[in-house]
Design a protein around this motif. Structure first.
Motif, PDB file in Angstrom:
ATOM      1  N   UNK A 160      -3.894 -35.990 -46.761  1.00 15.00           N
ATOM      2  CA  UNK A 160      -5.109 -35.261 -47.061  1.00 15.00           C
ATOM      3  C   UNK A 160      -5.512 -34.325 -45.961  1.00 15.00           C
ATOM      4  N   UNK A 161      -6.779 -33.939 -46.019  1.00 12.60           N
ATOM      5  CA  UNK A 161      -7.345 -32.991 -45.067  1.00 12.60           C
ATOM      6  C   UNK A 161      -8.716 -33.496 -44.647  1.00 12.60           C
ATOM      7  N   UNK A 162      -8.973 -33.440 -43.351  1.00 11.86           N
ATOM      8  CA  UNK A 162     -10.295 -33.762 -42.808  1.00 11.86           C
ATOM      9  C   UNK A 162     -10.650 -32.697 -41.787  1.00 11.86           C
ATOM     10  N   UNK A 163     -11.812 -32.095 -41.951  1.00 12.22           N
ATOM     11  CA  UNK A 163     -12.267 -31.036 -41.053  1.00 12.22           C
ATOM     12  C   UNK A 163     -11.220 -29.931 -40.909  1.00 12.22           C
ATOM     13  N   UNK A 164     -10.559 -29.604 -42.015  1.00 17.45           N
ATOM     14  CA  UNK A 164      -9.588 -28.520 -42.027  1.00 17.45           C
ATOM     15  C   UNK A 164      -8.226 -28.864 -41.442  1.00 17.45           C
ATOM     16  N   UNK A 165      -8.034 -30.111 -41.038  1.00 16.37           N
ATOM     17  CA  UNK A 165      -6.771 -30.506 -40.419  1.00 16.37           C
ATOM     18  C   UNK A 165      -6.068 -31.546 -41.290  1.00 16.37           C
ATOM     19  N   UNK A 166      -4.746 -31.421 -41.424  1.00 16.12           N
ATOM     20  CA  UNK A 166      -4.012 -32.403 -42.226  1.00 16.12           C
ATOM     21  C   UNK A 166      -4.006 -33.779 -41.555  1.00 16.12           C
ATOM     22  N   UNK A 167      -3.959 -34.813 -42.386  1.00 19.42           N
ATOM     23  CA  UNK A 167      -3.859 -36.171 -41.862  1.00 19.42           C
ATOM     24  C   UNK A 167      -3.071 -37.035 -42.822  1.00 19.42           C
ATOM     25  N   UNK A 168      -2.553 -38.133 -42.317  1.00 17.15           N
ATOM     26  CA  UNK A 168      -1.841 -39.122 -43.111  1.00 17.15           C
ATOM     27  C   UNK A 168      -2.425 -40.476 -42.766  1.00 17.15           C
ATOM     28  N   UNK A 169      -2.774 -41.251 -43.773  1.00 20.33           N
ATOM     29  CA  UNK A 169      -3.285 -42.601 -43.575  1.00 20.33           C
ATOM     30  C   UNK A 169      -2.379 -43.564 -44.345  1.00 20.33           C
ATOM     31  N   UNK A 170      -2.061 -44.675 -43.709  1.00 14.02           N
ATOM     32  CA  UNK A 170      -1.160 -45.663 -44.291  1.00 14.02           C
ATOM     33  C   UNK A 170      -1.928 -46.905 -44.696  1.00 14.02           C
ATOM     34  N   UNK A 171      -1.703 -47.346 -45.927  1.00 20.81           N
ATOM     35  CA  UNK A 171      -2.297 -48.566 -46.449  1.00 20.81           C
ATOM     36  C   UNK A 171      -1.162 -49.553 -46.693  1.00 20.81           C
ATOM     37  N   UNK A 172      -1.164 -50.649 -45.987  1.00 21.75           N
ATOM     38  CA  UNK A 172      -0.139 -51.679 -46.160  1.00 21.75           C
ATOM     39  C   UNK A 172      -0.699 -52.732 -47.098  1.00 21.75           C
ATOM     40  N   UNK A 173       0.064 -53.048 -48.120  1.00 17.10           N
ATOM     41  CA  UNK A 173      -0.396 -54.021 -49.120  1.00 17.10           C
ATOM     42  C   UNK A 173       0.270 -55.374 -48.927  1.00 17.10           C
TER      43      UNK A 173
END
Length: 173
Positions: A160-173
């Motif tokens: 996604x994008x936060x404050x105009x900067x790309x980001x990646x978040x990982x959810x481990x199930x």
């Protein structure tokens, strides 16, 4: 310290990208809010705005889901009944501020919010690991040896994008 941080970020970036080499982007991006891909093929599940014939948003079902079969020449098809009811379908409800809360049927605890800003395009936001951001795509790493209705997931990457900067978040199930 800065050098160590840079090296760690570089390694993480390389590891994240390993699972998604050569994955296609949907060919029709008009109205697309986000899309999902996984490690068991390149077929893509696309979540887009659901317009009525008069070009207004369908308030009962504001998000439509379909799939683009890149493993079959890129043809676009609706979800199957099983995909819709057990995996990639979406539920949504109107909130008081005229946005929508939504969730994917196979991950109901991960809340998504469809926003209609007064300026700019509609977008979906979510929160992962305490960080809220605009969602662009999701990559699901399915466990080896599982399939069908008993498919298990190792992790999910949210891009996604936060404050105009790309980001990646990982959810481990």
């Amino acid at each position: 310290m800065n050098r160590l941080l840079l090296i760690c970020l570089l390694i993480i970036n390389c590891l994240v990208s390993l699972g998604q080499d050569n994955y296609p982007t949907p060919t029709r991006m008009d109205g697309v809010l986000f899309y999902i891909q996984h490690n068991r093929g390149k077929n893509t599940y696309i979540y887009s705005l659901n317009y009525k014939s008069d070009k207004t948003i369908n308030k009962d079902e504001p998000i439509q889901v379909y799939r683009q079969l890149f493993d079959n020449g890129g043809v676009i098809r609706p979800l199957t009944i099983i995909q819709k009811n057990f995996a990639y379908g979406i539920y949504s409800k109107l909130l008081k501020n005229k946005s929508y809360e939504a969730s994917i049927v196979s991950l109901p605890e991960q809340k998504l919010f469809l926003h209609f800003p007064s300026k700019g395009d509609p977008y979906v936001s979510t929160t992962v690991a305490g960080t809220s951001f605009i969602l662009k795509r999701i990559f699901i790493r399915q466990k080896d040896g599982t399939s069908g209705l008993s498919t298990k997931v190792d992790y999910i990457l949210f891009y996604g994008v936060k404050d105009g900067k790309p980001l990646v978040k990982k959810l481990v199930l």
